[in-house]
Design an enzyme around this catalytic site. Structure first.
Site, PDB file in Angstrom:
ATOM      1  N   HIS A 150     -11.914  -0.568  -7.243  1.00  0.00           N
ATOM      2  CA  HIS A 150     -11.520  -2.115  -7.861  1.00  0.00           C
ATOM      3  C   HIS A 150     -11.179  -3.008  -6.559  1.00  0.00           C
ATOM      4  CE1 HIS A 150      -8.712  -4.203 -10.932  1.00  0.00           C
ATOM      5  NE2 HIS A 150      -8.710  -4.991  -9.848  1.00  0.00           N
TER       6      HIS A 150
ATOM      7  N   ASP B 250       0.898  -1.194   0.047  1.00  0.00           N
ATOM      8  CA  ASP B 250      -0.165  -0.158  -0.022  1.00  0.00           C
ATOM      9  C   ASP B 250       1.145   1.164  -0.031  1.00  0.00           C
ATOM     10  OD1 ASP B 250      -3.028   0.701   0.999  1.00  0.00           O
ATOM     11  OD2 ASP B 250      -1.807   2.028   1.230  1.00  0.00           O
TER      12      ASP B 250
ATOM     13  N   HIS C 144     -10.393  -4.585  -3.394  1.00  0.00           N
ATOM     14  CA  HIS C 144      -8.979  -5.069  -2.846  1.00  0.00           C
ATOM     15  C   HIS C 144      -9.063  -5.538  -1.556  1.00  0.00           C
ATOM     16  CE1 HIS C 144      -9.767  -0.685  -2.667  1.00  0.00           C
ATOM     17  NE2 HIS C 144      -9.075  -0.955  -1.480  1.00  0.00           N
TER      18      HIS C 144
HETATM   19  P1  DGP Z   1      -9.887   1.928   0.072  1.00  0.00           P
HETATM   20  O1  DGP Z   1      -9.889   3.208   1.043  1.00  0.00           O
HETATM   21  O2  DGP Z   1     -10.106   0.631   1.022  1.00  0.00           O
HETATM   22  O3  DGP Z   1     -10.385   2.085  -1.205  1.00  0.00           O
HETATM   23  O4  DGP Z   1      -8.189   2.051   0.073  1.00  0.00           O
HETATM   24  C1  DGP Z   1      -7.392   2.316  -0.977  1.00  0.00           C
HETATM   25  C2  DGP Z   1      -6.195   2.201  -0.713  1.00  0.00           C
HETATM   26  O5  DGP Z   1      -5.260   2.103  -2.177  1.00  0.00           O
HETATM   27  C3  DGP Z   1      -5.517   3.036   0.200  1.00  0.00           C
HETATM   28  O6  DGP Z   1      -4.872   2.436   1.275  1.00  0.00           O
HETATM   29  C4  DGP Z   1      -4.273   3.789  -0.582  1.00  0.00           C
HETATM   30  C5  DGP Z   1      -3.959   2.655  -1.693  1.00  0.00           C
HETATM   31  N1  DGP Z   1      -3.602   3.296  -2.915  1.00  0.00           N
HETATM   32  C6  DGP Z   1      -4.158   4.271  -3.684  1.00  0.00           C
HETATM   33  N2  DGP Z   1      -3.514   4.644  -4.555  1.00  0.00           N
HETATM   34  C7  DGP Z   1      -2.432   3.721  -4.862  1.00  0.00           C
HETATM   35  C8  DGP Z   1      -1.296   3.599  -5.704  1.00  0.00           C
HETATM   36  O7  DGP Z   1      -1.229   4.182  -6.757  1.00  0.00           O
HETATM   37  N3  DGP Z   1      -0.411   2.792  -5.498  1.00  0.00           N
HETATM   38  C9  DGP Z   1      -0.426   2.098  -4.047  1.00  0.00           C
HETATM   39  N4  DGP Z   1       0.484   0.971  -3.862  1.00  0.00           N
HETATM   40  N5  DGP Z   1      -1.479   1.954  -3.240  1.00  0.00           N
HETATM   41  C10 DGP Z   1      -2.530   2.898  -3.643  1.00  0.00           C
END
Ligand code: DGP
Length: 108
Positions: free
Chosen positions: A93, A28, A95
């Site tokens: 998406h 993350d 996760h």
């Molecule tokens: P949620 O609130 O459950 O939709 O969490 C989305 C998560 O995705 C958040 O913890 C940050 C992560 N995230 C968002 N954009 C990116 C990215 O471009 N790369 C990575 N590795 N994580 C990302």
């Protein structure tokens, strides 16, 4: 195309933990624990409410492999999936957040 589909296509870099034909696990970008991994199917599904049970079953096995790989099986870990607006889902998406590597606080 959504951010995680771009990650799957290699258009946005990621720190991959484990990958197979159908799933990807990566760090993350904004970790909330010592270990904070996101686990996604490579095909786009908006959220948990819409995933086919067969794909979810395969994803379960993949998540268990990720937990083995990062060494959290013995001490335990947390899995979280946010769904839609009230669930505070930011990326549309599906996760799973795998959090661990330290003692987490209770959230319920
Ligand atoms: P949620 O609130 O459950 O939709 O969490 C989305 C998560 O995705 C958040 O913890 C940050 C992560 N995230 C968002 N954009 C990116 C990215 O471009 N790369 C990575 N590795 N994580 C990302």
């Amino acid at each position: 195309m959504c951010i995680f589909c771009k990650i799957v296509k290699g258009e946005i870099p990621n720190k991959t933990i484990l990958e197979d034909e159908n799933f990807l696990a990566f760090e993350d970008i904004n970790p909330q624990a010592k270990i904070h991994i996101l686990i996604i199917p490579k095909t786009h599904v908006d959220n948990f409410d819409l995933i086919a049970p067969k794909l979810m079953g395969e994803m379960t096995a993949f998540i268990q492999k990720v937990a083995s790989k990062v060494g959290v099986k013995n001490d335990g870990y947390r899995l979280v999936t946010n769904i839609g607006k009230n669930g505070a889902q930011e990326v549309n998406h599906i996760h799973f957040h795998l959090l661990g590597g330290e003692q987490l606080g209770s959230i319920l």
